[in-house]
Design an enzyme around this catalytic site. Sequence first.
Site, PDB file in Angstrom:
ATOM      1  CE1 TYR A   7      -4.525  -1.864   5.166  1.00 36.89           C
ATOM      2  CE2 TYR A   7      -3.709   0.321   4.584  1.00 36.89           C
ATOM      3  CZ  TYR A   7      -4.152  -0.941   4.203  1.00 36.89           C
ATOM      4  OH  TYR A   7      -4.202  -1.271   2.873  1.00 36.89           O
ATOM      5  CB  SER A  23      -0.849   0.004   1.280  1.00 39.18           C
ATOM      6  OG  SER A  23      -1.518   1.233   1.441  1.00 39.18           O
TER       7      SER A  23
HETATM    8  P1  NDP Z   1     -11.251  -5.940  -0.726  1.00 35.21           P
HETATM    9  O1  NDP Z   1     -11.857  -5.810   0.637  1.00 35.21           O
HETATM   10  O2  NDP Z   1     -12.136  -5.729  -1.896  1.00 35.21           O
HETATM   11  O3  NDP Z   1     -10.525  -7.348  -0.858  1.00 35.21           O
HETATM   12  C1  NDP Z   1      -9.850  -7.941   0.199  1.00 35.21           C
HETATM   13  C2  NDP Z   1      -9.689  -9.415  -0.088  1.00 35.21           C
HETATM   14  O4  NDP Z   1      -8.993 -10.023   0.996  1.00 35.21           O
HETATM   15  C3  NDP Z   1     -11.027 -10.120  -0.234  1.00 35.21           C
HETATM   16  O5  NDP Z   1     -10.976 -10.985  -1.340  1.00 35.21           O
HETATM   17  C4  NDP Z   1     -11.145 -10.922   1.056  1.00 35.21           C
HETATM   18  O6  NDP Z   1     -11.846 -12.139   0.801  1.00 35.21           O
HETATM   19  C5  NDP Z   1      -9.677 -11.203   1.350  1.00 35.21           C
HETATM   20  N1  NDP Z   1      -9.462 -11.567   2.745  1.00 35.21           N
HETATM   21  C6  NDP Z   1      -9.679 -10.837   3.846  1.00 35.21           C
HETATM   22  N2  NDP Z   1      -9.408 -11.561   4.948  1.00 35.21           N
HETATM   23  C7  NDP Z   1      -8.998 -12.780   4.506  1.00 35.21           C
HETATM   24  C8  NDP Z   1      -8.590 -13.974   5.146  1.00 35.21           C
HETATM   25  N3  NDP Z   1      -8.536 -14.067   6.474  1.00 35.21           N
HETATM   26  N4  NDP Z   1      -8.246 -15.029   4.387  1.00 35.21           N
HETATM   27  C9  NDP Z   1      -8.320 -14.968   3.040  1.00 35.21           C
HETATM   28  N5  NDP Z   1      -8.686 -13.862   2.370  1.00 35.21           N
HETATM   29  C10 NDP Z   1      -9.034 -12.791   3.115  1.00 35.21           C
HETATM   30  O7  NDP Z   1     -10.046  -4.908  -0.728  1.00 35.21           O
HETATM   31  P2  NDP Z   1      -8.881  -4.608  -1.808  1.00 35.21           P
HETATM   32  O8  NDP Z   1      -9.076  -5.352  -3.047  1.00 35.21           O
HETATM   33  O9  NDP Z   1      -8.761  -3.154  -1.868  1.00 35.21           O
HETATM   34  O10 NDP Z   1      -7.618  -5.162  -1.004  1.00 35.21           O
HETATM   35  C11 NDP Z   1      -6.625  -5.986  -1.570  1.00 35.21           C
HETATM   36  C12 NDP Z   1      -5.271  -5.586  -1.021  1.00 35.21           C
HETATM   37  O11 NDP Z   1      -4.940  -4.287  -1.508  1.00 35.21           O
HETATM   38  C13 NDP Z   1      -5.199  -5.511   0.504  1.00 35.21           C
HETATM   39  O12 NDP Z   1      -3.991  -6.072   0.944  1.00 35.21           O
HETATM   40  C14 NDP Z   1      -5.220  -4.016   0.765  1.00 35.21           C
HETATM   41  O13 NDP Z   1      -4.588  -3.686   1.984  1.00 35.21           O
HETATM   42  C15 NDP Z   1      -4.458  -3.503  -0.442  1.00 35.21           C
HETATM   43  N6  NDP Z   1      -4.673  -2.093  -0.729  1.00 35.21           N
HETATM   44  C16 NDP Z   1      -5.900  -1.633  -1.162  1.00 35.21           C
HETATM   45  C17 NDP Z   1      -6.090  -0.287  -1.393  1.00 35.21           C
HETATM   46  C18 NDP Z   1      -7.412   0.278  -1.830  1.00 35.21           C
HETATM   47  O14 NDP Z   1      -7.581   1.509  -1.848  1.00 35.21           O
HETATM   48  N7  NDP Z   1      -8.380  -0.534  -2.197  1.00 35.21           N
HETATM   49  C19 NDP Z   1      -5.006   0.687  -1.211  1.00 35.21           C
HETATM   50  C20 NDP Z   1      -3.768   0.099  -0.789  1.00 35.21           C
HETATM   51  C21 NDP Z   1      -3.625  -1.241  -0.568  1.00 35.21           C
HETATM   52  P3  NDP Z   1     -12.836 -12.896   1.789  1.00 35.21           P
HETATM   53  O15 NDP Z   1     -13.490 -11.864   2.639  1.00 35.21           O
HETATM   54  O16 NDP Z   1     -13.767 -13.603   0.855  1.00 35.21           O
HETATM   55  O17 NDP Z   1     -11.966 -13.841   2.557  1.00 35.21           O
END
Ligand code: NDP
Length: 241
Positions: free
Chosen positions: A152, A139
């Site tokens: 975070y 991030s």
């Molecule tokens: P989303 O919330 O859309 O996606 C997050 C994903 O992580 C989901 O598929 C969720 O799936 C999965 N997840 C969460 N907990 C678990 C777990 N315990 N085991 C397996 N999977 C898990 O957010 P983003 O797509 O934005 O996030 C993706 C990455 O990008 C993250 O690491 C986030 O920190 C990073 N990021 C995002 C930004 C943004 O602005 N969107 C900015 C900077 C970084 P499920 O709940 O089905 O398990």
Amino acid sequence: MPNENPIALVTGASSGIGRAVAARLAADGATVVAAARRADRLAELAASAPAGRIEPCELDVTDRDAVRAAVDDVVARHGRIDVLVANAGVMPLSRLDAGLTDEWDRMIDVNVRGLLYGIHAVLPHFTRSGSGHVVTVASVGAYQVSPTAAVYCGTKYAARAITEGLRLESPPGIRVSTVSPGVVTSELADSITDPLAQEAMATYRANAIPPEAIADAVAFALSQPADVDVNEIVVRPSRQR
Ligand code: NDP
């Protein structure tokens, strides 16, 4: 990508960035094992791709044994694993004085331990084959801290440090990249329960770019020749300071 038909495991593939990365890698010719907890979302993603290109894998990345078993299963079925995109993450922001300690634990468990368990699971296979690529989705919070994001950002600084450490310890055949998004359209902010942080997020997220912009960056890192390792990419909306 590292092989003609690479085998890639993408965590957090049920929504947002992970979903876009899984779809992009599958379109580029990879066989993608799409992992997350929400099996219904993964089934829908798999159905949207050509048959067999995306395999759903119900997985909680905080379960070390389950992550190891999922990776071993990929290797048992496909003979190898070429790529790990460690993307799963959560972001329940709040000020430290709000004292939401369970949410701090969850961020550490998913964003840090989940990454470590993924690395731990693929590394023996990468070492045996002498090749492989780990892409960590960190991030802009891995470079800069802001109020409500202390924990975070702490997890994302850690993710970046761990990924850099892996790069330094790895032989040349194993490549390691950190891709750091700015604000991207996804479900990430839905996990915020703190009203102050929720309010700040509404303004912040107005400039969000689509998750495909991050999938492009991941695909770029993966598509380089074997002697080129893209170490870090930061992708922000052009309007984000
Ligand atoms: P989303 O919330 O859309 O996606 C997050 C994903 O992580 C989901 O598929 C969720 O799936 C999965 N997840 C969460 N907990 C678990 C777990 N315990 N085991 C397996 N999977 C898990 O957010 P983003 O797509 O934005 O996030 C993706 C990455 O990008 C993250 O690491 C986030 O920190 C990073 N990021 C995002 C930004 C943004 O602005 N969107 C900015 C900077 C970084 P499920 O709940 O089905 O398990």
